[in-house]
Motif scaffolding. Structure first.
Motif, PDB file in Angstrom:
ATOM      1  N   PHE A 109    -105.148 -29.059  10.186  1.00 10.68           N
ATOM      2  CA  PHE A 109    -105.624 -29.814   9.151  1.00 10.68           C
ATOM      3  C   PHE A 109    -105.629 -31.267   9.464  1.00 10.68           C
ATOM      4  O   PHE A 109    -106.546 -31.979   9.341  1.00 10.68           O
ATOM      5  CB  PHE A 109    -105.002 -29.778   7.866  1.00 10.68           C
ATOM      6  CG  PHE A 109    -104.911 -28.459   7.060  1.00 10.68           C
ATOM      7  CD1 PHE A 109    -105.723 -27.920   6.261  1.00 10.68           C
ATOM      8  CD2 PHE A 109    -103.750 -27.221   7.152  1.00 10.68           C
ATOM      9  CE1 PHE A 109    -105.961 -26.752   5.552  1.00 10.68           C
ATOM     10  CE2 PHE A 109    -103.759 -26.467   6.582  1.00 10.68           C
ATOM     11  CZ  PHE A 109    -104.829 -26.028   5.842  1.00 10.68           C
ATOM     12  N   GLN A 132    -120.481 -30.555   5.946  1.00 12.84           N
ATOM     13  CA  GLN A 132    -119.613 -31.358   6.495  1.00 12.84           C
ATOM     14  C   GLN A 132    -119.358 -31.105   7.891  1.00 12.84           C
ATOM     15  O   GLN A 132    -119.498 -32.037   8.699  1.00 12.84           O
ATOM     16  CB  GLN A 132    -118.426 -31.697   5.643  1.00 12.84           C
ATOM     17  CG  GLN A 132    -117.217 -32.472   6.136  1.00 12.84           C
ATOM     18  CD  GLN A 132    -116.174 -32.757   5.516  1.00 12.84           C
ATOM     19  OE1 GLN A 132    -115.974 -32.326   4.090  1.00 12.84           O
ATOM     20  NE2 GLN A 132    -115.170 -33.480   5.755  1.00 12.84           N
ATOM     21  N   ARG A 154    -110.264 -29.751   0.003  1.00  2.00           N
ATOM     22  CA  ARG A 154    -111.496 -29.020   0.294  1.00  2.00           C
ATOM     23  C   ARG A 154    -111.284 -27.575   0.866  1.00  2.00           C
ATOM     24  O   ARG A 154    -112.133 -26.521   0.333  1.00  2.00           O
ATOM     25  CB  ARG A 154    -112.516 -29.824   1.184  1.00  2.00           C
ATOM     26  CG  ARG A 154    -113.921 -29.358   1.423  1.00  2.00           C
ATOM     27  CD  ARG A 154    -114.953 -30.315   2.051  1.00  2.00           C
ATOM     28  NE  ARG A 154    -116.223 -29.698   2.086  1.00  2.00           N
ATOM     29  CZ  ARG A 154    -117.128 -30.459   2.010  1.00  2.00           C
ATOM     30  NH1 ARG A 154    -117.323 -31.803   2.081  1.00  2.00           N
ATOM     31  NH2 ARG A 154    -118.465 -29.760   2.169  1.00  2.00           N
ATOM     32  N   PHE A 176    -116.512 -26.104   4.159  1.00  2.89           N
ATOM     33  CA  PHE A 176    -116.865 -27.340   4.775  1.00  2.89           C
ATOM     34  C   PHE A 176    -118.132 -27.237   5.110  1.00  2.89           C
ATOM     35  O   PHE A 176    -118.848 -28.098   5.792  1.00  2.89           O
ATOM     36  CB  PHE A 176    -116.008 -27.490   6.109  1.00  2.89           C
ATOM     37  CG  PHE A 176    -114.753 -27.766   5.911  1.00  2.89           C
ATOM     38  CD1 PHE A 176    -114.270 -29.258   5.505  1.00  2.89           C
ATOM     39  CD2 PHE A 176    -113.539 -26.923   5.810  1.00  2.89           C
ATOM     40  CE1 PHE A 176    -112.909 -29.758   5.262  1.00  2.89           C
ATOM     41  CE2 PHE A 176    -112.461 -27.423   5.624  1.00  2.89           C
ATOM     42  CZ  PHE A 176    -112.051 -28.440   5.382  1.00  2.89           C
ATOM     43  N   THR A 228    -109.095 -33.386   3.160  1.00  2.00           N
ATOM     44  CA  THR A 228    -109.793 -32.217   3.682  1.00  2.00           C
ATOM     45  C   THR A 228    -108.864 -31.091   3.298  1.00  2.00           C
ATOM     46  O   THR A 228    -109.298 -29.943   3.190  1.00  2.00           O
ATOM     47  CB  THR A 228    -109.071 -32.618   5.006  1.00  2.00           C
ATOM     48  OG1 THR A 228    -109.841 -33.680   5.638  1.00  2.00           O
ATOM     49  CG2 THR A 228    -109.175 -31.306   6.115  1.00  2.00           C
ATOM     50  N   ILE A 280    -109.022 -31.584  11.651  1.00  2.00           N
ATOM     51  CA  ILE A 280    -110.199 -31.398  10.798  1.00  2.00           C
ATOM     52  C   ILE A 280    -110.239 -32.813  10.216  1.00  2.00           C
ATOM     53  O   ILE A 280    -111.467 -33.310  10.366  1.00  2.00           O
ATOM     54  CB  ILE A 280    -109.974 -30.339   9.849  1.00  2.00           C
ATOM     55  CG1 ILE A 280    -110.098 -28.978  10.488  1.00  2.00           C
ATOM     56  CG2 ILE A 280    -111.231 -30.333   8.951  1.00  2.00           C
ATOM     57  CD1 ILE A 280    -109.745 -27.737   9.805  1.00  2.00           C
ATOM     58  N   ALA A 281    -109.237 -33.270   9.781  1.00  2.00           N
ATOM     59  CA  ALA A 281    -109.608 -34.721   8.849  1.00  2.00           C
ATOM     60  C   ALA A 281    -109.664 -35.698   9.637  1.00  2.00           C
ATOM     61  O   ALA A 281    -110.671 -36.582   9.374  1.00  2.00           O
ATOM     62  CB  ALA A 281    -108.071 -34.765   8.074  1.00  2.00           C
ATOM     63  N   SER A 316    -113.428 -35.153  10.990  1.00  2.00           N
ATOM     64  CA  SER A 316    -114.352 -35.551   9.796  1.00  2.00           C
ATOM     65  C   SER A 316    -114.554 -36.976   9.680  1.00  2.00           C
ATOM     66  O   SER A 316    -115.509 -37.507   9.458  1.00  2.00           O
ATOM     67  CB  SER A 316    -113.734 -34.778   8.577  1.00  2.00           C
ATOM     68  OG  SER A 316    -113.702 -33.390   8.479  1.00  2.00           O
TER      69      SER A 316
END
Length: 264
Positions: free
Chosen positions: A250, A225, A209, A222, A206, A253-254, A257
């Motif tokens: 972060f 995604q 990216r 992103f 993550t 988000i990880a 995802s």
């Protein structure tokens, strides 16, 4: 002990007694500690640490230094020397169940980041780390969100460790003097993480990216995604740039995802 520095190993030997004392004081080695010195070189810091009575394992790649190091320090029962590459060394082989390792070293620029990442993979073995690094690397390790130095290295390191920039060291403290300013940093693996748990590989993916194009927004980096709706659910502006996010962002988000990937 004097040795002709070898450029292939990125050798710049520390010779300033004041700086040596400053590093020793920051580490504060004591009897009962188990220290690991990466790249002891001419042994300037080695000598100072051994005087504390700690157990010291030294890892040296340059075979030309091995004989001199053994001649200087093999009389100490608490000293062991390993002729090895620290990037390939098995730290489990010297670890014990009773004491965690305290790792120190004056690291060449070309191995500093990969070595720190490798050591963090073995952080259950480690109490703390003290390194002399190029000041730009230390500033990236210790950076805060919103600063120009905030990036992948700082996020991934601070997720796993407390990072403290201790002091800077001028080139004239070394022989030969490097062309860059150096700094000493302390890394302490969190005894209990202040962040939500997430697979570290997922977090690394993550973060990579997010920072793949620093000038682009999260929406762009992103694309395909995560949607604006996903970012809204997380309370994160899709028009923000990665350098403005906190570690918690972060991690969120990880985690999100990964959830989406599992549901797809």
């Amino acid at each position: 002990m004097r040795h002709q520095p070898r450029k292939r190993f990125g050798q710049n030997f520390l010779r300033d007694e004041g700086v040596i004392y400053g590093i020793e004081r920051a580490i504060a080695p004591k009897r009962g500690d188990h220290l690991v010195e990466i790249g002891p070189g001419e042994g300037a810091l080695t000598r100072a640490m051994l005087a504390s009575g700690c157990q010291l394992d030294a890892i040296e790649l340059d075979r030309n230094l091995i004989v001199s190091l053994l001649a200087a320090f093999s009389i100490h029962d608490n000293f062991r020397l390993h002729s090895a590459d620290a990037l390939q060394f098995d730290f489990n082989s010297i670890a014990t169940s009773s004491r965690k390792l305290r790792v120190v070293g004056n690291l060449p620029y070309n191995i500093s980041t990969p070595l720190i990442m490798r050591l963090l993979e073995q952080k259950p073995l480690i109490e703390d780390m003290h390194f002399m690094l190029q000041v730009e690397v230390v500033d990236r390790l210790a950076a805060s969100p919103g600063s120009k130095n905030w990036g992948r290295l700082g996020v991934l390191t601070q997720f796993q460790c407390r990072v403290d920039k201790l002091f800077e060291v001028s080139p004239d403290a070394f022989f030969p003097p490097p062309k860059v300013q150096s700094a000493v940093v302390r890394l302490e693996p969190w005894p209990a993480s202040p962040f939500a748990q997430i697979d570290e590989r997922a977090l690394a993916s993550t973060v990579s990216r997010a920072f793949s194009q620093r000038r682009k927004t999260l929406r762009n980096n992103f694309k395909g995604q995560l949607s604006d709706h996903d970012f809204k659910q997380l309370g994160i502006d899709p028009l923000a740039r990665a350098e403005t996010l906190k570690i918690e962002d972060f991690v969120a988000i990880a985690s999100h995802s990964r959830t989406l990937a599992e549901l797809s």
